[in-house]
Design a protein around this motif. Sequence first.
Motif, mmCIF file in Angstrom:
data_model
loop_
_atom_site.group_PDB
_atom_site.id
_atom_site.type_symbol
_atom_site.label_atom_id
_atom_site.label_comp_id
_atom_site.label_asym_id
_atom_site.label_seq_id
_atom_site.Cartn_x
_atom_site.Cartn_y
_atom_site.Cartn_z
ATOM 1 N N GLN A 5 -9.713 -10.837 -2.663
ATOM 2 C CA GLN A 5 -9.182 -9.734 -1.853
ATOM 3 C C GLN A 5 -8.048 -10.200 -0.937
ATOM 4 O O GLN A 5 -7.098 -9.459 -0.666
ATOM 5 C CB GLN A 5 -10.341 -9.149 -1.025
ATOM 6 C CG GLN A 5 -9.957 -8.066 -0.020
ATOM 7 C CD GLN A 5 -9.627 -6.760 -0.710
ATOM 8 O OE1 GLN A 5 -10.256 -6.396 -1.693
ATOM 9 N NE2 GLN A 5 -8.627 -6.062 -0.218
ATOM 10 N N PRO A 57 0.843 -1.207 0.000
ATOM 11 C CA PRO A 57 0.000 0.000 0.000
ATOM 12 C C PRO A 57 0.870 1.246 0.000
ATOM 13 O O PRO A 57 1.926 1.282 0.602
ATOM 14 C CB PRO A 57 -0.794 -0.120 1.297
ATOM 15 C CG PRO A 57 -0.008 -1.060 2.131
ATOM 16 C CD PRO A 57 0.683 -1.987 1.197
ATOM 17 N N PHE A 67 -4.450 -1.935 -9.610
ATOM 18 C CA PHE A 67 -5.388 -2.029 -8.493
ATOM 19 C C PHE A 67 -5.858 -3.431 -8.230
ATOM 20 O O PHE A 67 -6.966 -3.657 -7.782
ATOM 21 C CB PHE A 67 -6.603 -1.146 -8.730
ATOM 22 C CG PHE A 67 -6.533 0.096 -7.911
ATOM 23 C CD1 PHE A 67 -5.914 0.089 -6.665
ATOM 24 C CD2 PHE A 67 -7.056 1.277 -8.370
ATOM 25 C CE1 PHE A 67 -5.829 1.232 -5.922
ATOM 26 C CE2 PHE A 67 -6.975 2.423 -7.620
ATOM 27 C CZ PHE A 67 -6.357 2.399 -6.405
ATOM 28 N N ASN A 91 0.277 -7.760 2.259
ATOM 29 C CA ASN A 91 0.710 -6.556 2.968
ATOM 30 C C ASN A 91 0.318 -6.559 4.438
ATOM 31 O O ASN A 91 0.319 -5.519 5.094
ATOM 32 C CB ASN A 91 0.256 -5.277 2.251
ATOM 33 C CG ASN A 91 -1.230 -5.259 2.030
ATOM 34 O OD1 ASN A 91 -1.997 -5.693 2.885
ATOM 35 N ND2 ASN A 91 -1.654 -4.770 0.883
ATOM 36 N N GLY A 92 0.004 -7.725 4.966
ATOM 37 C CA GLY A 92 -0.141 -7.853 6.406
ATOM 38 C C GLY A 92 -1.465 -7.397 6.968
ATOM 39 O O GLY A 92 -1.610 -7.257 8.176
ATOM 40 N N GLU A 93 -2.461 -7.174 6.098
ATOM 41 C CA GLU A 93 -3.776 -6.761 6.594
ATOM 42 C C GLU A 93 -4.482 -7.911 7.289
ATOM 43 O O GLU A 93 -5.313 -7.685 8.169
ATOM 44 C CB GLU A 93 -4.644 -6.255 5.452
ATOM 45 C CG GLU A 93 -4.316 -4.856 4.969
ATOM 46 C CD GLU A 93 -4.797 -3.788 5.944
ATOM 47 O OE1 GLU A 93 -5.883 -3.942 6.520
ATOM 48 O OE2 GLU A 93 -4.052 -2.821 6.138
ATOM 49 N N ASP A 150 -4.257 -8.682 0.738
ATOM 50 C CA ASP A 150 -4.283 -8.425 2.173
ATOM 51 C C ASP A 150 -3.288 -9.312 2.920
ATOM 52 O O ASP A 150 -2.677 -8.869 3.897
ATOM 53 C CB ASP A 150 -5.702 -8.611 2.724
ATOM 54 C CG ASP A 150 -6.615 -7.444 2.360
ATOM 55 O OD1 ASP A 150 -6.074 -6.436 1.844
ATOM 56 O OD2 ASP A 150 -7.827 -7.526 2.580
#
Lengths: 313, 380, 399
Positions: free
Chosen positions: C257, C17, C25, C264-266, C261
């Motif tokens: 999704q 991000p 995207f 990037n560690g979401e 995620d």
Amino acid sequence: MSQSETPLRTRWYTKLFGPGAASGRALVIFAPVAWLTVFFVVPLAVVFGISLAIKEFGRPPYSDLLTVGEGGTVQLTLHLSNYLRIITDPLYVTAYLSSIRIAAISTIVALLIGYPMAYFIARARDPWRNVLLMLVILPFWTSFLLRVYALSGFMRGNGVINGLLGIFGIEPIQMMQTDFAVYVGIVYTYLPFMVLPLFTTLVKLDVSLLEASADLGAKPWQTFWSITLPLSLPGIAAGSMLVFIPAIGEFVIPSLLGGPSTLMIGRVLWDEFFSNTNWPRASAVAVAMLLIVVVPIMLMQRAQDAVVEGRTR
Amino acid sequence: MAKKPQIAAETRPWRDPDAQPFVRISGVTKKFGDIYAVDDVSLDIYKGELFCLLGGSGSGKSTLLRMLAGFEEPTVGSIAIDGQDMAGVPPYRRPVNMMFQSYALFPHMSVAQNVAYGLKRDGLDRTAITERVDELLSLVRLEGYGKRRPDQLSGGQRQRVALARSLARRPKLLLLDEPLGALDKKLREQTQFELVKIQETLGVTFIVVTHDQEEAMSLATRIGVMNEGRIAMIGEPQDIYEFPNSRFVAGFIGSVNLVEGVVTEDEDDHVRIRSAELGCDIYVSHGVDCAPEQILWWAIRPEKITLTREPPEGDANVTKGTVEDIAYLGDMSVYRVLLESGKRLTVTRPNLHRSDPDGITWDEQVYASWGGFSGSVLTS
Amino acid sequence: MRLDAANGRAHWNVTPPGAASRAPFAPSLLTFAKDFEMKTPLALALAGLSLATPVLAQDQVVNVYNWSDYIAEDTLDRFTEETGITVNYDVFDSNELVEAKLLAGNSGYDVVVPSGFFLERQIAAGLFQPLDKSALPNLENMDPEVMESTASHDPGNEYGVDYMWGTTGLGYNVAELTERLGEDAALDTWDLLFDPATVEKLADCGVTMLDAPAEAYAAALNYLGLDPNSETEEDLAAAEELLASVRPYIRYYHSSQYIDDLANGEICLAMGYSGDVFIAEAAAEEAGQGIEIAYTIPEEGALKWFDMFAIPADAPHPEAAHEFINFMLRADIAAANTNYVYYASGNEAALELIDEEVKSDPAIYPTPEVSENLFTLNAHTPQYDEMLTSSWTRVKLGQ
């Protein structure tokens, strides 16, 4: 149309559009009527028709309404089961209620934010007023989808807001996939629809009425409550409808920002259509949604008429 | 209409050097950007007066009124009402009410609610408000109209609602911005009477802004003529008309014949002025503050000039010309007389008879003459 | 994504991000962009009447509808270069979505890639045309074992041919799981997701599931020791109860999704497709923020699925479709795709061209012992499917 030209038999367009509908005028009215018929009435009828079928695995994935039996008898089969299901299955009722709640809260928040914005833009001096208005409209120039995505960049776990909080040693807050994120998304997206009609009514507000109120001893807040606010009710109603109605059926924002428990009818509709391939039920949900949207419009219209006409008698 | 002289004589506080003004405007200037809307105006207005601010558009009269109401703050100078300095006092704390030119009636409220608006702010109880509203509505002869809404009223009725509303709080000072401006001529004349009657009954001080000189003349105890942000003249209607202090005032109020002349004799009891335009000498039967050889102006109202076929006596105050045009107005006729110099005089004569076969008519040679006190000598 | 020429290895460049190059995207956005068109009831109605995608010169175009993140970067260009046929490439992230489009008719697609257990009933519904095997000489490259497996969905392999196959298991953030569950905790078990006591500990770092009812219930049934292909109401109820019991700890249900995620560690645990998790793993590595992602086929077993090329019955360009499929079955192309997306190829001839690193990864090509525990899914009957989807809706919404 002169007397001599008028035939005894009334022309069809005169019947439709009233007397004096010369061909030019009829054409002007015909265009939007045709447009609405082709792009609204017909699709709506199709949707309504499908909603009376039942799901079948095949193409198209629903039962025929009309079947030709032996000896050429035509049989019309209408299923009300989809509507019955919508009424009896708590899922749908809850989804509708939840959509209305989310839309209503979003509308109120948008009003609370949008009203002061519109007020100050309306009161701003001329070059500034246009600049501020432009700033309100500017986001429309970028893709709606992109803006909602950008919001998720703000709210995600390692996004901008949590990054800022981190500087002050505050633990990250889970904002994405919550109702909060949906509210932020809806309010952010629909705010211009609230601000613009409010601006239009507020800018037309006769300043001498406010002066007269002050002159009669009303403090600024009293003037606001008894003059500005009641006179901007049409703007409030228009803005609220423009936010509330699309927010009820909102699908993209809860999908991108909301969590699994953000129950909105738009998502249910999508699920019925794409995940369950249940076109008839999806159509029934859509028709019911339309009713839910139409009813508040009519109520608000009536309320508005009451405000305009009220107190008279 | 102006008050009867005997009453007026007792109520002309401006003639009393010891009288305390009710409104004192001193050295007030209002600038909008680089533009002087009001330029160094000083003005005293006394209790019970019906004072008219008269001027054309852009003369600053409305700005002055708005400063009194508190909608604008003076750039320089001060305004005191009833001995209290108004600097920084917001409109809702001033002992002043205003009747707006557009009436500014609240469209979402009934007539009664409009009138009660100020009373509610004052915290009156319900019955007191109802009583007062009824009282006011009967004052402006609108009994029974309380439940109507402004858009259901005629222009004259709206004007009276606005008046009732502005009087509701018993202001010490009422400001009226073109109060009759939106009414047709007939209604205007009728309303003028009512306005004066109400003002006399209540004893409220009125300051009226108007661009209509007739309205000012008929309403006012005194008139302040404004021009380009300044006060050109302050005086009673008669003073303004008969003794204008400048060519502007003379020309602004009524019609006037204005000529240029040179002082040839300057005595304590009279002045003689030679006017090439008139083609004769003007003999003024009173002293004037001027010097010999000074160029000045002389103004005379059309009704002060007499037309005759035969030359009157005397060497001055008479000139000769031809009747170029006659306008019959009913109560009087207006004659345009072309002088030898090419100057035209306007003269009015009352039509005393229903027909006058021997009357002065087109293309006749006539003598125009006037008295020694009839004209005004103007040095500015 | 881009090709890393330096070490000759393909990488998905799923940007972290805030990085400036977040241009595409992520594929999920594309899917949403398509979904977005369907937003209003009106559009919904029009979908039924919708016209096919633009038709250019006949047979100069092929319209392909494939899973997101499922092809090497240069494959389409190479195809166009060699054949002169332009590819209109569109992506999806769920079998249900493909089925919805095919059932709507006139989808305009020439090639679609549903999973075998969906293909099966879609064939029965007459949605596909039989493959013209004479136009597919590269069929000889296919792995006979895979062909045998897919024949269970498509007897005689009449309608479909496998593109890739993979498993549906668990992807996780190694550090986050170790921190919460302890150094010694077993990470190769469905307990991570289906044991409420365990998953509760992971809820705060983010747990997600595929929005795919067939696969979710199969995994749940398997975890409960029941037959994943069971269609009984009791079993369905048991699975629903299990899924509902972990529902409070699931952040979202989405089928693509989670790739971003995870990277990037979401989120820290996702039920996901094997190759997609590898994409996330590579992306995390690329981002260089110390995030380590791993994929596991849990010891209880996992679903093995086959994604099948098929040609819709109403495909506007069937010849180009055959040409495209034949191209994809070429050994070098199949190998390049597998090297890029880390899914096992159904192509035997490609095997020798596939990177050793990929070939030897038991998560991609499971060892025989692990293969023992893999199971396949049969097509559900529409009646059961109806029950399944409404049960799934209840679970997702926490009703």
